[in-house]
Write a protein that holds these residues in place. Structure first.
Motif, PDB file in Angstrom:
ATOM      1  N   THR A   1     -14.912   3.221 -10.318  1.00 51.47           N
ATOM      2  CA  THR A   1     -13.967   4.187  -9.762  1.00 51.47           C
ATOM      3  C   THR A   1     -13.403   3.709  -8.433  1.00 51.47           C
ATOM      4  O   THR A   1     -14.142   3.266  -7.558  1.00 51.47           O
ATOM      5  CB  THR A   1     -14.655   5.550  -9.560  1.00 51.47           C
ATOM      6  OG1 THR A   1     -15.177   5.978 -10.820  1.00 51.47           O
ATOM      7  CG2 THR A   1     -13.693   6.585  -9.033  1.00 51.47           C
ATOM      8  N   VAL A   2     -12.079   3.829  -8.280  1.00 53.18           N
ATOM      9  CA  VAL A   2     -11.399   3.362  -7.075  1.00 53.18           C
ATOM     10  C   VAL A   2     -11.442   4.449  -6.008  1.00 53.18           C
ATOM     11  O   VAL A   2     -11.119   5.604  -6.270  1.00 53.18           O
ATOM     12  CB  VAL A   2      -9.935   2.982  -7.377  1.00 53.18           C
ATOM     13  CG1 VAL A   2      -9.188   2.612  -6.112  1.00 53.18           C
ATOM     14  CG2 VAL A   2      -9.897   1.837  -8.382  1.00 53.18           C
ATOM     15  N   TYR A   3     -11.826   4.036  -4.781  1.00 48.48           N
ATOM     16  CA  TYR A   3     -11.871   4.951  -3.642  1.00 48.48           C
ATOM     17  C   TYR A   3     -10.818   4.641  -2.590  1.00 48.48           C
ATOM     18  O   TYR A   3     -10.645   5.390  -1.651  1.00 48.48           O
ATOM     19  CB  TYR A   3     -13.262   4.941  -3.013  1.00 48.48           C
ATOM     20  CG  TYR A   3     -14.312   5.476  -3.946  1.00 48.48           C
ATOM     21  CD1 TYR A   3     -14.363   6.825  -4.250  1.00 48.48           C
ATOM     22  CD2 TYR A   3     -15.226   4.627  -4.550  1.00 48.48           C
ATOM     23  CE1 TYR A   3     -15.300   7.324  -5.128  1.00 48.48           C
ATOM     24  CE2 TYR A   3     -16.168   5.120  -5.426  1.00 48.48           C
ATOM     25  CZ  TYR A   3     -16.211   6.468  -5.709  1.00 48.48           C
ATOM     26  OH  TYR A   3     -17.134   6.961  -6.580  1.00 48.48           O
ATOM     27  N   GLY A   4     -10.105   3.520  -2.747  1.00 48.05           N
ATOM     28  CA  GLY A   4      -9.067   3.193  -1.779  1.00 48.05           C
ATOM     29  C   GLY A   4      -8.562   1.780  -1.950  1.00 48.05           C
ATOM     30  O   GLY A   4      -9.121   0.983  -2.710  1.00 48.05           O
ATOM     31  N   PHE A   5      -7.480   1.497  -1.241  1.00 46.93           N
ATOM     32  CA  PHE A   5      -6.879   0.169  -1.215  1.00 46.93           C
ATOM     33  C   PHE A   5      -6.823  -0.294   0.233  1.00 46.93           C
ATOM     34  O   PHE A   5      -6.767   0.512   1.158  1.00 46.93           O
ATOM     35  CB  PHE A   5      -5.450   0.198  -1.757  1.00 46.93           C
ATOM     36  CG  PHE A   5      -5.348   0.493  -3.224  1.00 46.93           C
ATOM     37  CD1 PHE A   5      -5.530  -0.511  -4.163  1.00 46.93           C
ATOM     38  CD2 PHE A   5      -5.063   1.773  -3.665  1.00 46.93           C
ATOM     39  CE1 PHE A   5      -5.429  -0.244  -5.511  1.00 46.93           C
ATOM     40  CE2 PHE A   5      -4.965   2.050  -5.013  1.00 46.93           C
ATOM     41  CZ  PHE A   5      -5.145   1.040  -5.941  1.00 46.93           C
ATOM     42  N   GLY A   6      -6.803  -1.594   0.422  1.00 41.03           N
ATOM     43  CA  GLY A   6      -6.640  -2.166   1.749  1.00 41.03           C
ATOM     44  C   GLY A   6      -5.832  -3.448   1.648  1.00 41.03           C
ATOM     45  O   GLY A   6      -5.693  -4.023   0.559  1.00 41.03           O
ATOM     46  N   PHE A   7      -5.309  -3.888   2.770  1.00 41.78           N
ATOM     47  CA  PHE A   7      -4.464  -5.077   2.785  1.00 41.78           C
ATOM     48  C   PHE A   7      -4.842  -5.940   3.977  1.00 41.78           C
ATOM     49  O   PHE A   7      -5.056  -5.426   5.072  1.00 41.78           O
ATOM     50  CB  PHE A   7      -2.983  -4.674   2.859  1.00 41.78           C
ATOM     51  CG  PHE A   7      -2.581  -3.767   1.740  1.00 41.78           C
ATOM     52  CD1 PHE A   7      -2.191  -4.286   0.521  1.00 41.78           C
ATOM     53  CD2 PHE A   7      -2.637  -2.388   1.898  1.00 41.78           C
ATOM     54  CE1 PHE A   7      -1.849  -3.446  -0.531  1.00 41.78           C
ATOM     55  CE2 PHE A   7      -2.297  -1.543   0.858  1.00 41.78           C
ATOM     56  CZ  PHE A   7      -1.891  -2.068  -0.355  1.00 41.78           C
ATOM     57  N   ALA A   8      -4.913  -7.249   3.749  1.00 40.17           N
ATOM     58  CA  ALA A   8      -5.181  -8.206   4.814  1.00 40.17           C
ATOM     59  C   ALA A   8      -4.315  -9.422   4.542  1.00 40.17           C
ATOM     60  O   ALA A   8      -4.415 -10.026   3.465  1.00 40.17           O
ATOM     61  CB  ALA A   8      -6.653  -8.590   4.860  1.00 40.17           C
ATOM     62  N   GLY A   9      -3.457  -9.744   5.491  1.00 40.97           N
ATOM     63  CA  GLY A   9      -2.518 -10.833   5.267  1.00 40.97           C
ATOM     64  C   GLY A   9      -1.610 -10.475   4.109  1.00 40.97           C
ATOM     65  O   GLY A   9      -1.023  -9.407   4.068  1.00 40.97           O
ATOM     66  N   SER A  10      -1.544 -11.348   3.127  1.00 38.18           N
ATOM     67  CA  SER A  10      -0.706 -11.084   1.960  1.00 38.18           C
ATOM     68  C   SER A  10      -1.524 -10.646   0.748  1.00 38.18           C
ATOM     69  O   SER A  10      -1.011 -10.588  -0.357  1.00 38.18           O
ATOM     70  CB  SER A  10       0.093 -12.342   1.606  1.00 38.18           C
ATOM     71  OG  SER A  10      -0.795 -13.393   1.254  1.00 38.18           O
ATOM     72  N   ARG A  11      -2.784 -10.315   0.960  1.00 32.79           N
ATOM     73  CA  ARG A  11      -3.661  -9.973  -0.158  1.00 32.79           C
ATOM     74  C   ARG A  11      -3.992  -8.485  -0.181  1.00 32.79           C
ATOM     75  O   ARG A  11      -4.223  -7.869   0.854  1.00 32.79           O
ATOM     76  CB  ARG A  11      -4.946 -10.794  -0.088  1.00 32.79           C
ATOM     77  CG  ARG A  11      -5.801 -10.621  -1.317  1.00 32.79           C
ATOM     78  CD  ARG A  11      -6.998 -11.506  -1.360  1.00 32.79           C
ATOM     79  NE  ARG A  11      -6.703 -12.912  -1.308  1.00 32.79           N
ATOM     80  CZ  ARG A  11      -6.627 -13.704  -2.374  1.00 32.79           C
ATOM     81  NH1 ARG A  11      -6.769 -13.204  -3.567  1.00 32.79           N
ATOM     82  NH2 ARG A  11      -6.412 -14.982  -2.230  1.00 32.79           N
ATOM     83  N   ALA A  12      -4.054  -7.947  -1.406  1.00 32.71           N
ATOM     84  CA  ALA A  12      -4.460  -6.554  -1.609  1.00 32.71           C
ATOM     85  C   ALA A  12      -5.926  -6.526  -2.043  1.00 32.71           C
ATOM     86  O   ALA A  12      -6.405  -7.420  -2.748  1.00 32.71           O
ATOM     87  CB  ALA A  12      -3.591  -5.900  -2.666  1.00 32.71           C
ATOM     88  N   PHE A  13      -6.632  -5.491  -1.609  1.00 32.19           N
ATOM     89  CA  PHE A  13      -8.031  -5.282  -1.970  1.00 32.19           C
ATOM     90  C   PHE A  13      -8.180  -3.871  -2.545  1.00 32.19           C
ATOM     91  O   PHE A  13      -7.446  -2.963  -2.156  1.00 32.19           O
ATOM     92  CB  PHE A  13      -8.937  -5.401  -0.739  1.00 32.19           C
ATOM     93  CG  PHE A  13      -8.966  -6.774  -0.140  1.00 32.19           C
ATOM     94  CD1 PHE A  13      -9.953  -7.678  -0.491  1.00 32.19           C
ATOM     95  CD2 PHE A  13      -7.990  -7.167   0.766  1.00 32.19           C
ATOM     96  CE1 PHE A  13      -9.978  -8.950   0.067  1.00 32.19           C
ATOM     97  CE2 PHE A  13      -7.999  -8.440   1.315  1.00 32.19           C
ATOM     98  CZ  PHE A  13      -8.998  -9.337   0.968  1.00 32.19           C
ATOM     99  N   VAL A  14      -9.134  -3.704  -3.427  1.00 34.06           N
ATOM    100  CA  VAL A  14      -9.438  -2.380  -3.967  1.00 34.06           C
ATOM    101  C   VAL A  14     -10.911  -2.091  -3.680  1.00 34.06           C
ATOM    102  O   VAL A  14     -11.769  -2.964  -3.826  1.00 34.06           O
ATOM    103  CB  VAL A  14      -9.103  -2.284  -5.477  1.00 34.06           C
ATOM    104  CG1 VAL A  14      -9.925  -3.248  -6.310  1.00 34.06           C
ATOM    105  CG2 VAL A  14      -9.279  -0.868  -5.981  1.00 34.06           C
TER     106      VAL A  14
END
Length: 186
Positions: A150-163
């Motif tokens: 289950t996804v609780y959020g997204f984040g971004f660092a530089g040009s990359r997305a994280f879940v």
């Protein structure tokens, strides 16, 4: 009383958008000491498309968007009108689930949307109405042998997305269209 908070967001007009696990939604204008109840009405297409919302964001035009079980909703706050965007109708992989977390990519302004169907994530381009599916069953397993959950959020660092999921943090690999575990040791 008795409400269990789920989502809280403060917009640029200092209004608090609040949703609970008890299926209550409201907007609190604390500077003017007013509040507005938000209600889902199945027979009214101008209401928010669900009994609660998982995520809220404000775009560059100060429009409020809600991610709810019934889809995405664009809000005209002054008129209490919600325009629904039923994502599940355009994304067959989401048809059996609810829309959960949402984020706008700061680099290309695409939309990252999670669903509990599958579970999965899409990267949606609103300008072309196209998307890339990240199917969790095809992800690289983490060091515990687990797939994303289950996804609780997204984040971004530089040009990359994280879940962010219940089983850890995952990097979005755009070239392979796959999730890989973020294995940084702290």
């Amino acid at each position: 009383p008795g409400a269990v908070g789920q989502t809280l967001f403060e917009d640029s007009h200092h209004r608090l958008w609040f949703s609970t696990w008890n299926y209550k939604m409201a907007v609190v204008d604390y500077l003017n000491n007013r509040h507005t109840i938000i209600e889902y009405k199945n027979d009214n297409p101008l209401t928010v498309p669900g009994d609660n919302f998982w995520d809220v964001w404000e775009d560059e035009d100060n429009t409020i968007w809600l991610a709810s079980g019934g889809g995405l909703a664009r809000c005209n706050y002054t008129k209490s009108i919600f325009t629904s965007y039923p994502v599940a109708d355009k994304v067959p992989e989401f048809s059996a689930g609810n829309i959960g977390e949402f984020a706008i990519d700061p680099i290309n302004h695409s939309w990252w949307i999670a669903s509990d169907a599958n579970p999965s994530v899409i990267n949606y381009n609103p300008e072309t109405a196209t998307y890339v599916l990240y199917d969790f069953t095809k992800a690289v397993k983490n060091s515990n042998g687990e797939l994303p959950s289950t996804v609780y959020g997204f984040g971004f660092a530089g040009s990359r997305a994280f879940v962010f999921t219940g089983t850890g943090i995952w990097k979005m690999d755009a070239e392979k269209k796959q999730l890989t575990p973020f294995a940084k040791q702290f």
